[in-house]
Design a protein around this motif. Structure first.
Motif, PDB file in Angstrom:
ATOM      1  N   THR A   8       0.833  -1.199   0.000  1.00 15.19           N
ATOM      2  CA  THR A   8       0.000   0.000   0.000  1.00 15.19           C
ATOM      3  C   THR A   8       0.870   1.252   0.000  1.00 15.19           C
ATOM      4  OG1 THR A   8      -1.726  -1.168   1.232  1.00 15.19           O
ATOM      5  CG2 THR A   8      -1.838   1.234   1.209  1.00 15.19           C
ATOM      6  N   HIS A   9       0.492   2.214  -0.828  1.00 14.45           N
ATOM      7  CA  HIS A   9       1.252   3.463  -0.924  1.00 14.45           C
ATOM      8  C   HIS A   9       0.313   4.664  -0.867  1.00 14.45           C
ATOM      9  CE1 HIS A   9       4.082   0.516  -2.597  1.00 14.45           C
ATOM     10  NE2 HIS A   9       5.032   1.350  -2.187  1.00 14.45           N
ATOM     11  N   GLY A  24       4.804   7.600   5.005  1.00 15.28           N
ATOM     12  CA  GLY A  24       5.882   6.938   5.714  1.00 15.28           C
ATOM     13  C   GLY A  24       6.962   7.877   6.209  1.00 15.28           C
ATOM     14  N   ASP A  25       8.175   7.340   6.369  1.00 16.23           N
ATOM     15  CA  ASP A  25       9.319   8.074   6.913  1.00 16.23           C
ATOM     16  C   ASP A  25      10.585   7.450   6.321  1.00 16.23           C
ATOM     17  OD1 ASP A  25      11.546   8.715   8.818  1.00 16.23           O
ATOM     18  OD2 ASP A  25       9.954   9.645   9.994  1.00 16.23           O
ATOM     19  N   LYS A  51      10.988   5.020  -1.496  1.00 15.27           N
ATOM     20  CA  LYS A  51       9.894   4.165  -1.025  1.00 15.27           C
ATOM     21  C   LYS A  51       9.494   4.445   0.417  1.00 15.27           C
ATOM     22  CE  LYS A  51       8.646  -0.716  -0.371  1.00 15.27           C
ATOM     23  NZ  LYS A  51       9.079  -2.121  -0.552  1.00 15.27           N
ATOM     24  N   GLY A  52      10.470   4.687   1.290  1.00 13.65           N
ATOM     25  CA  GLY A  52      10.171   4.825   2.707  1.00 13.65           C
ATOM     26  C   GLY A  52       9.120   5.869   3.027  1.00 13.65           C
ATOM     27  N   ALA A  53       9.057   6.946   2.223  1.00 12.43           N
ATOM     28  CA  ALA A  53       8.105   8.027   2.480  1.00 12.43           C
ATOM     29  C   ALA A  53       6.710   7.709   1.964  1.00 12.43           C
ATOM     30  CB  ALA A  53       8.608   9.326   1.858  1.00 12.43           C
ATOM     31  N   PRO A 113      16.267  -2.864  -5.226  1.00 15.96           N
ATOM     32  CA  PRO A 113      15.049  -2.483  -4.486  1.00 15.96           C
ATOM     33  C   PRO A 113      15.260  -1.308  -3.543  1.00 15.96           C
ATOM     34  CG  PRO A 113      15.985  -4.506  -3.599  1.00 15.96           C
ATOM     35  CD  PRO A 113      16.737  -4.210  -4.862  1.00 15.96           C
ATOM     36  N   ASP A 114      16.517  -1.021  -3.201  1.00 17.51           N
ATOM     37  CA  ASP A 114      16.803   0.097  -2.298  1.00 17.51           C
ATOM     38  C   ASP A 114      16.957   1.425  -3.032  1.00 17.51           C
ATOM     39  OD1 ASP A 114      16.725  -1.551  -0.105  1.00 17.51           O
ATOM     40  OD2 ASP A 114      18.892  -1.852  -0.022  1.00 17.51           O
ATOM     41  N   GLU A 115      16.790   1.420  -4.348  1.00 18.77           N
ATOM     42  CA  GLU A 115      16.825   2.651  -5.147  1.00 18.77           C
ATOM     43  C   GLU A 115      18.141   3.410  -4.947  1.00 18.77           C
ATOM     44  OE1 GLU A 115      12.052   3.595  -5.003  1.00 18.77           O
ATOM     45  OE2 GLU A 115      13.281   4.264  -3.318  1.00 18.77           O
ATOM     46  N   LEU A 116      19.233   2.695  -5.138  1.00 17.84           N
ATOM     47  CA  LEU A 116      20.559   3.283  -4.942  1.00 17.84           C
ATOM     48  C   LEU A 116      21.196   3.764  -6.238  1.00 17.84           C
ATOM     49  CD1 LEU A 116      22.026   0.768  -2.311  1.00 17.84           C
ATOM     50  CD2 LEU A 116      21.124   3.067  -1.899  1.00 17.84           C
TER      51      LEU A 116
END
Length: 487
Positions: free
Chosen positions: A43-44, A310-311, A327-329, A434-437
């Motif tokens: 969910t986003h 998110g954060d 993604k975290g946000a 997946p970590d968008e680096l």
């Protein structure tokens, strides 16, 4: 289904989606809800900010439709209210005979409050302009704050930085984490809601109650009791925490600079405080859940646990939330339980879900028309059926969190494209990164992938009447423009 279910909504503020599955975070009450319900793990939210995301939750529409783009009560707000004619699901349910209650954070419009949309208000925070509280006063303060700060400005520059503190010349010092008995008065909000829930008759008539806390929003100040639960936890920082953002937009780098004042140990300590805050919010949720279970209509009550956004929580060297489109946000928790309605509990749904999907879900429960909403009903998943059609991509919209800059994003489980009108685009291969680096946007060998993602982005933009389509040479900056919305 003929009986209208009761609906209880518990929305935290700034809680990461992976907090539900992180083995280091203790969340027994929400995890119990997961076992009796459905976890929508993908969910986003549509925007990395409270107000536009909350407006999406209540309307089932995106910012381009509901008109809320930023914090509605700050000094430089470009939008402080919903687009005229936009309805909240609460208005329909009120007309359907639901008793409606609201406690906690509003932050949807500065012009109207819960009482203007069908709710009875019980200890509401961040309410409309005519009902100010300490939170809105703080966010909407003016030059008087800086005039006072100027008196100690020069001596403060030479004062050593405290643990967990971030200093910025000419701005108030920011204390990132610490200990506090009743952060944001969330305990008081929950108690007010419990008292009101006790007053709702158990007479078979349907009710809906919304409870919105402010935790685990920054700054991460948590009761010491919950911090003590993590005194033996060792935080390991990985590559995602040390991303120097060299291939990302310069605004991201500038945002990171303030947090670079924190030492490695302070960053670990901040993560611990955030985790403890999530546990505290779970404790508060448990208090309400215990009360709901005492009611004779508990089995007929649909319960939703979710958050508005998110954060970053230290990832990419960032905290809080903002324009950096990581993604975290955007990834948020979403769990639904409903004993007499949900089929085959203890399931996890992988399909992409939007915060816009909850309004149409509640409306579909009472057979309201949802054809004009952008979100989709989650009832097929609740009933363990396969939807006839479902989205493949998720979309985000923001014009900035008071630092204004137009940004749109599209992603699935394989690729993510971020259109930044103010700087470089971003392209991530989520299958291997997946970590968008690693930003692949400037690599020409991915041109066809970018074109296909732009096609999805503009197609969605057209469907929600996005106005980000000015062709003027100084502003039409997308690598593939709006005409790609059409085959």
């Amino acid at each position: 289904m003929t009986k209208k279910p009761n609906i209880f909504i518990f929305m935290t503020d700034q809680q990461r989606g992976d907090s539900l599955t992180n083995p280091l975070i203790e969340m027994p009450n929400v995890r119990s809800l997961m076992k009796s319900g459905v976890n929508f793990k993908n969910t986003h939210c549509p925007s990395p900010h409270c107000c536009p995301s909350r407006a999406t939750f209540f309307t089932g529409k995106y910012p381009t439709e509901h008109g809320v783009w930023n914090n509605v009560c700050v000094q430089n707000a470009l939008s402080d209210r919903l687009t005229p004619g936009i309805a909240l699901f609460s208005e329909n349910l009120k007309e359907q005979g639901y008793r409606m209650g609201y406690s906690g954070k509003w932050h949807v419009s500065y012009e109207t409050g819960p009482e203007d949309h069908g709710f009875e208000e019980v200890y509401v925070t961040s309410n409309k302009r005519t009902k100010p509280d300490e939170a809105t006063k703080h966010m909407s303060s003016g030059w008087e704050v800086y005039k006072k700060l100027a008196k100690t400005r020069d001596e403060d520059v030479d004062t050593p930085r405290k643990v967990g503190q971030i200093k910025r010349a000419g701005y108030p010092n920011y204390n990132h984490y610490g200990s506090k008995d009743n952060p944001f008065n969330d305990f008081d909000v929950v108690n007010a809601a419990i008292e009101k829930l006790n007053e709702i008759p158990e007479d078979g008539n349907p009710w809906l109650y919304y409870l919105g806390t402010l935790g685990p929003h920054d700054p991460y100040f948590v009761p010491q009791k919950f911090l003590d639960m993590y005194k033996d936890v060792d935080i390991e920082l990985t590559d995602i925490h040390f991303d120097d953002l060299h291939d990302k937009p310069h605004l991201y780098q500038r945002t990171q600079k303030a947090f670079n004042q924190l030492s490695i140990e302070e960053k670990k300590d901040a993560i611990i405080h955030y985790m403890a805050f999530c546990t505290y919010e779970d404790y508060l949720f448990g208090l309400v859940l215990d009360q709901l279970k005492k009611r004779s209509d508990f089995d007929d009550t649909l319960i939703l646990f979710t958050s508005d956004h998110g954060d970053y929580n230290g990832e990419h060297g960032l905290w809080c939330k903002g324009l950096p489109a990581f993604k975290g946000a955007y990834h948020i928790p979403a769990v639904i339980s409903w004993k007499n309605g949900l089929k085959n509990p203890n399931r996890t749904i992988d399909a992409p879900v939007s915060l816009a999907d909850f309004a149409p879900t509640f409306l579909a429960l009472v057979n309201e028309d949802i054809s004009t909403l952008t979100g989709q009903s989650l009832l097929p998943f609740i009933y363990d059926n396969k939807p006839e059609t479902w989205r493949e991509y998720s979309f985000t919209q923001t014009n900035g969190n008071e630092i204004y800059g137009i940004q749109r994003a599209v992603f699935n489980d394989k690729w993510k494209l971020v259109y930044n009108s103010f700087d470089y685009d971003e392209l991530y291969n989520l299958e291997i990164d997946p970590d968008e680096l690693v930003n692949l946007a400037t690599d020409d060998k991915y041109k066809d992938i970018k074109k296909s993602l732009y096609r999805e982005l503009w197609s969605f933009a057209e469907s929600v009447n996005d106005k980000c389509l000015n062709p003027y040479i100084m502003v039409g900056l997308a690598e593939f423009g709006p005409a790609y919305a059409y085959e």
